[in-house]
Design an enzyme around this catalytic site. Structure first.
Site, PDB file in Angstrom:
ATOM      1  N   ASP A   7      98.244  48.216  29.054  1.00 38.69           N
ATOM      2  CA  ASP A   7     100.004  48.834  28.991  1.00 38.69           C
ATOM      3  C   ASP A   7     100.560  47.593  28.119  1.00 38.69           C
ATOM      4  O   ASP A   7      99.878  46.514  27.823  1.00 38.69           O
ATOM      5  CB  ASP A   7     100.432  48.830  30.356  1.00 38.69           C
ATOM      6  CG  ASP A   7     101.832  49.040  30.624  1.00 38.69           C
ATOM      7  OD1 ASP A   7     102.325  50.229  29.546  1.00 38.69           O
ATOM      8  OD2 ASP A   7     102.857  48.478  30.803  1.00 38.69           O
ATOM      9  N   SER A   8     101.618  48.252  27.696  1.00 46.69           N
ATOM     10  CA  SER A   8     102.551  47.147  26.786  1.00 46.69           C
ATOM     11  C   SER A   8     102.856  46.096  27.647  1.00 46.69           C
ATOM     12  O   SER A   8     103.439  45.039  27.101  1.00 46.69           O
ATOM     13  CB  SER A   8     103.596  48.055  26.375  1.00 46.69           C
ATOM     14  OG  SER A   8     104.414  48.439  27.409  1.00 46.69           O
ATOM     15  N   GLY A  40     107.707  51.089  22.948  1.00 50.23           N
ATOM     16  CA  GLY A  40     108.528  52.424  23.056  1.00 50.23           C
ATOM     17  C   GLY A  40     109.621  52.587  21.896  1.00 50.23           C
ATOM     18  O   GLY A  40     110.266  53.625  21.550  1.00 50.23           O
ATOM     19  N   CYS A  70      99.886  52.964  29.255  1.00 50.55           N
ATOM     20  CA  CYS A  70     101.243  53.166  28.705  1.00 50.55           C
ATOM     21  C   CYS A  70     101.342  54.753  27.997  1.00 50.55           C
ATOM     22  O   CYS A  70     100.566  54.986  27.243  1.00 50.55           O
ATOM     23  CB  CYS A  70     101.494  52.222  27.559  1.00 50.55           C
ATOM     24  SG  CYS A  70     102.669  52.180  26.490  1.00 50.55           S
ATOM     25  N   GLU A 150     112.690  46.574  34.989  1.00 48.44           N
ATOM     26  CA  GLU A 150     112.274  45.204  34.786  1.00 48.44           C
ATOM     27  C   GLU A 150     113.155  44.153  35.696  1.00 48.44           C
ATOM     28  O   GLU A 150     112.597  43.054  36.032  1.00 48.44           O
ATOM     29  CB  GLU A 150     112.095  44.859  33.463  1.00 48.44           C
ATOM     30  CG  GLU A 150     111.192  45.668  32.613  1.00 48.44           C
ATOM     31  CD  GLU A 150     109.886  44.897  32.099  1.00 48.44           C
ATOM     32  OE1 GLU A 150     109.697  43.788  31.961  1.00 48.44           O
ATOM     33  OE2 GLU A 150     109.033  45.793  31.724  1.00 48.44           O
ATOM     34  N   CYS A 180     106.635  57.785  31.404  1.00 47.20           N
ATOM     35  CA  CYS A 180     106.869  56.329  31.196  1.00 47.20           C
ATOM     36  C   CYS A 180     106.446  55.396  32.420  1.00 47.20           C
ATOM     37  O   CYS A 180     106.599  55.717  33.433  1.00 47.20           O
ATOM     38  CB  CYS A 180     108.269  55.618  30.755  1.00 47.20           C
ATOM     39  SG  CYS A 180     108.439  53.950  30.410  1.00 47.20           S
ATOM     40  N   HIS A 182     107.187  52.580  33.822  1.00 45.92           N
ATOM     41  CA  HIS A 182     108.334  52.315  34.561  1.00 45.92           C
ATOM     42  C   HIS A 182     108.818  53.013  35.653  1.00 45.92           C
ATOM     43  O   HIS A 182     109.572  52.736  36.553  1.00 45.92           O
ATOM     44  CB  HIS A 182     109.330  51.554  33.857  1.00 45.92           C
ATOM     45  CG  HIS A 182     108.949  50.257  33.336  1.00 45.92           C
ATOM     46  ND1 HIS A 182     107.777  50.189  32.001  1.00 45.92           N
ATOM     47  CD2 HIS A 182     109.309  49.097  33.334  1.00 45.92           C
ATOM     48  CE1 HIS A 182     107.548  49.068  31.826  1.00 45.92           C
ATOM     49  NE2 HIS A 182     108.392  48.211  32.266  1.00 45.92           N
TER      50      HIS A 182
HETATM   51  N1  DGL Z   1     104.874  51.227  28.946  1.00 45.61           N
HETATM   52  C1  DGL Z   1     105.747  52.115  28.093  1.00 45.61           C
HETATM   53  C2  DGL Z   1     105.626  53.439  28.174  1.00 45.61           C
HETATM   54  O1  DGL Z   1     104.744  53.884  29.213  1.00 45.61           O
HETATM   55  C3  DGL Z   1     107.016  51.679  28.532  1.00 45.61           C
HETATM   56  C4  DGL Z   1     107.325  50.215  28.183  1.00 45.61           C
HETATM   57  C5  DGL Z   1     107.534  50.171  26.581  1.00 45.61           C
HETATM   58  O2  DGL Z   1     108.427  50.537  26.037  1.00 45.61           O
HETATM   59  O3  DGL Z   1     106.664  49.223  26.020  1.00 45.61           O
HETATM   60  O4  DGL Z   1     105.864  54.199  27.384  1.00 45.61           O
END
Ligand code: DGL
Length: 247
Positions: A7-8, A40, A70, A150, A180, A182
């Site tokens: 993931d990011s 993103g 992600c 976050e 997403c 989150h």
């Molecule tokens: N992990 C990213 C997603 O699921 C969200 C956070 C980001 O923008 O890196 O798209």
């Protein structure tokens, strides 16, 4: 099976949670690119470059599978990751499309896709759902939810104001794609806003459904070995992982 989850940042832990609940894997190596989150708001080439670097990192482990938790990376970089990886790579977007189709009772039902700016611009969910005959789709970039989560804000005024900001002129959908990492953390609030009848599509559950269809799992693992890596401040990632995953 030993797998990598990419993931990011920290959000992909919501996908790990689903994987742990279903006891599918013996070992999970998690890598969050916390030094460069958010993805993103970045462009396609940058997202692809970072994703390939993540594949290179995972080559330090002998993995059987890489799961891209992600949505942004899944929307842009899956084929490039597959080219450079030496094991299969699966992403949450494809899984989410299939889970949405399974959740809907007919092709006319209204679907609202939420995601980062990059995910929404990619039209990855629309393309996949269109190909399956679903046309009643709307997508909305709701990136503000990322820093809110976050900040560990899961309810209250700020969240309610943000819901109003994004959705006051949006028709209520039959299904809502939490596109997403989150967004599952605020799923109760989203469910409350859109009503009980709205089906929420969660990337973690979707990927489990997808994996159980695509792969054979001959045993359940009561205990999964977890390893966490981050490109910045790995201790912070581990602290959040302990909290979110209760271990
Ligand atoms: N992990 C990213 C997603 O699921 C969200 C956070 C980001 O923008 O890196 O798209």
């Amino acid at each position: 099976m030993k797998i990598g989850v990419f993931d990011s940042g920290i959000g992909g832990l919501t996908v790990v949670k689903s994987l742990l609940e279903h006891k599918l894997f013996e070992e999970i190596v998690y890598f969050g690119d916390t030094a460069r989150v958010p993805y993103g708001v970045k462009d396609k080439n940058t997202i692809i470059r970072y994703a390939i670097e993540a594949v290179e990192f995972f080559k330090n482990f002998e993995l059987d599978l890489i799961i891209v938790a992600c949505n942004t990376v899944s929307a842009y970089a899956l084929s490039e990751m597959r080219e450079s990886a030496s094991c299969p790579v699966v992403g949450v977007v494809e899984a989410g499309i299939l889970a949405t189709a399974n959740a809907l009772s007919n092709k006319h039902e209204r679907v609202l896709i939420l995601g980062t700016k990059a995910t929404v611009n990619s039209k990855a969910y629309e393309t996949g759902l269109n190909a399956l005959g679903y046309e009643n789709l709307q997508a909305k970039a709701t990136g503000l939810f990322v820093p809110i989560v976050e900040e560990e804000i899961y309810e209250g005024e700020i969240l309610q104001a943000t819901l109003k900001h994004y959705f006051s002129s949006v028709a209520k959908p039959d299904a809502l794609i939490l596109g997403c990492t989150h967004f599952p953390l605020i799923s109760d609030v989203l469910q409350g806003y859109f009503g009980k009848k709205c089906k929420l599509i969660h990337s973690g559950d979707a990927i489990v459904e997808y994996l159980e269809k695509e792969f054979v799992f001959s045993q359940k693992y009561e205990k999964t070995q977890l390893k966490f890596f981050a490109s910045e401040n790995p201790d912070a990632l581990k602290t959040i992982a302990k909290k979110w995953l209760n271990f």
